[in-house]
Write a protein that holds these residues in place. Structure first.
Motif, short mmCIF file in Angstrom:
data_model
loop_
_atom_site.label_atom_id
_atom_site.label_comp_id
_atom_site.label_asym_id
_atom_site.label_seq_id
_atom_site.Cartn_x
_atom_site.Cartn_y
_atom_site.Cartn_z
N ARG A 36 33.31 -19.01 -10.75
CA ARG A 36 33.27 -20.16 -9.85
C ARG A 36 33.05 -21.46 -10.62
N VAL A 37 32.18 -21.41 -11.61
CA VAL A 37 31.90 -22.62 -12.40
C VAL A 37 33.15 -23.05 -13.18
N VAL A 38 33.76 -22.08 -13.86
CA VAL A 38 34.96 -22.40 -14.65
C VAL A 38 36.10 -22.82 -13.72
N VAL A 44 38.81 -29.67 -11.10
CA VAL A 44 38.51 -31.07 -11.45
C VAL A 44 39.52 -31.57 -12.50
N ALA A 45 39.78 -30.74 -13.50
CA ALA A 45 40.75 -31.11 -14.53
C ALA A 45 42.15 -31.24 -13.93
N PHE A 46 42.46 -30.39 -12.96
CA PHE A 46 43.77 -30.46 -12.30
C PHE A 46 43.89 -31.78 -11.53
N GLY A 47 42.81 -32.19 -10.89
CA GLY A 47 42.81 -33.48 -10.21
C GLY A 47 43.03 -34.62 -11.18
N ALA A 48 42.38 -34.54 -12.35
CA ALA A 48 42.57 -35.57 -13.38
C ALA A 48 44.02 -35.59 -13.85
N GLY A 81 37.84 -27.61 -5.82
CA GLY A 81 36.81 -27.23 -6.78
C GLY A 81 35.45 -27.11 -6.14
N TYR A 82 35.14 -28.05 -5.26
CA TYR A 82 33.85 -28.01 -4.54
C TYR A 82 33.76 -26.76 -3.66
N GLN A 83 34.83 -26.48 -2.92
CA GLN A 83 34.83 -25.33 -2.02
C GLN A 83 34.71 -24.02 -2.80
N LEU A 84 35.39 -23.92 -3.93
CA LEU A 84 35.30 -22.71 -4.74
C LEU A 84 33.88 -22.54 -5.28
N SER A 90 38.19 -17.00 -1.46
CA SER A 90 39.64 -16.86 -1.28
C SER A 90 40.41 -17.84 -2.17
N LEU A 91 39.73 -18.90 -2.61
CA LEU A 91 40.38 -19.87 -3.49
C LEU A 91 40.61 -19.33 -4.90
#
Length: 309
Positions: A36-38, A44-48, A81-84, A90-91
């Motif tokens: 979950r952390v990774v 977050v990196a995908f958003g960037a 990322g937050y939801q995961l 399921s994400l």
């Protein structure tokens, strides 16, 4: 003033994102807490990544559709990322799909022979269709990339309209999307291969048709409408580019979104497991839960002839 993004940054971020999603998929089997952390970091990196691409799409390529989608992807990725991280397991499936998409797509961006082969193959097929329709542009090597992928149309006054194909014109992006979706889910291999072959075949044909349409529309100046407002808005110095803008940046991209929905419908008929990913995407966008598999099954939209194979 347009933001300047280093050329290497999108590629570096893309590899970081894919590596993070692949690591998430590997960790998911053994340590979901760390996964979950990774995974949250990967999102977050995908958003960037999409944030970095936004100026290129919106200002460099003058693509308002791709610009809007890339901008919208930034908060969606952060929310995923937050939801995961918060426990929406399921994400993990969507994360696995994104990693698979990257593994399919990125080799074509970094391995020169693969990129050249794909671009030139699609370019040649595009030229054959253009020729079959009765047009005869010069088919030559593009100065920008050195590939045999350029079309030059000459009008009655001797003015030339030059366009060329790049990797984005091959359909590999859409193929990667469906390849990743299909690869990520747990379903019988036969159904997955059938759905993948269908998706790739349809995308390939539609993409060649799209390239033909854009080349002919630009080469024959089919859409010289609202020339002054569009050149002012987009910043073109040549009025003839309006036909290219309307054909490519407006009509083709909007129709591509419709086509992707249609292809998704074809895929879920063979691999309804993909709908789990679609449900999560719908949740991220709307905040509502959906049971699309039950809806599609109730409508008779999935094939059951070899559901167990």
């Amino acid at each position: 003033m347009t933001a300047v993004v280093p050329e290497f940054l999108p590629d570096v971020l893309a590899w970081v994102v894919v590596a993070a999603f692949v690591a998430t998929a590997a960790l998911e089997r053994y340590d979901r807490r760390r996964a979950r952390v990774v995974g949250a970091g990967a999102w977050v990196a995908f958003g960037a990544f999409w944030g970095v691409l936004f100026p290129q799409f919106a200002f460099g390529m003058k693509s308002f559709v791709e610009g809007a989608l890339s901008l919208a992807a930034v908060p969606l990725c952060l929310y995923a990322g937050y939801q995961l991280y918060a426990g929406r397991d399921s994400l993990f499936l969507l994360s696995r799909a994104v990693g698979a998409m990257g593994l399919i797509y990125l080799p074509f961006t970094t391995v020169e022979p693969a990129r050249e082969f794909l671009v030139e193959a699609v370019s040649y097929q595009t030229y054959l269709v253009i020729e079959a329709l009765g047009y005869d542009p010069a088919f030559t090597v593009a100065e920008e990339n050195g590939y045999h992928s350029a079309f030059v149309f000459t009008d009655a006054t001797g003015h030339e309209y030059y366009t060329y194909l790049v990797l984005a014109c091959t359909g590999i992006g859409s193929m990667s999307i469906f390849g990743g979706l299909i690869a990520a889910v747990d379903a019988p291999l036969r159904r997955k291969l059938r759905a993948f072959a269908l998706a790739v075949g349809v995308i390939w044909l539609l993409n060649v048709a799209r390239n033909v349409f854009i080349a002919l529309a630009f080469g024959n100046q089919w859409f010289q409408f609202f020339v002054d407002p569009i050149t002012t808005l987009v910043g073109y110095s040549q009025p003839g580019m309006v036909s290219f803008f309307i054909a490519d940046r407006v009509l083709s991209q909007l129709l591509a979104l419709v086509a992707l929905v249609g292809i998704l419908w074809l895929v879920v008929r063979d691999v309804p497991e993909v709908l789990t990913i679609v449900e999560d995407v719908a949740y991220l966008v709307t905040g509502n839960e959906y049971d699309l598999r039950r809806t599609v099954a109730a409508d008779g939209g999935t094939r059951r002839d070899d559901a167990g194979r």
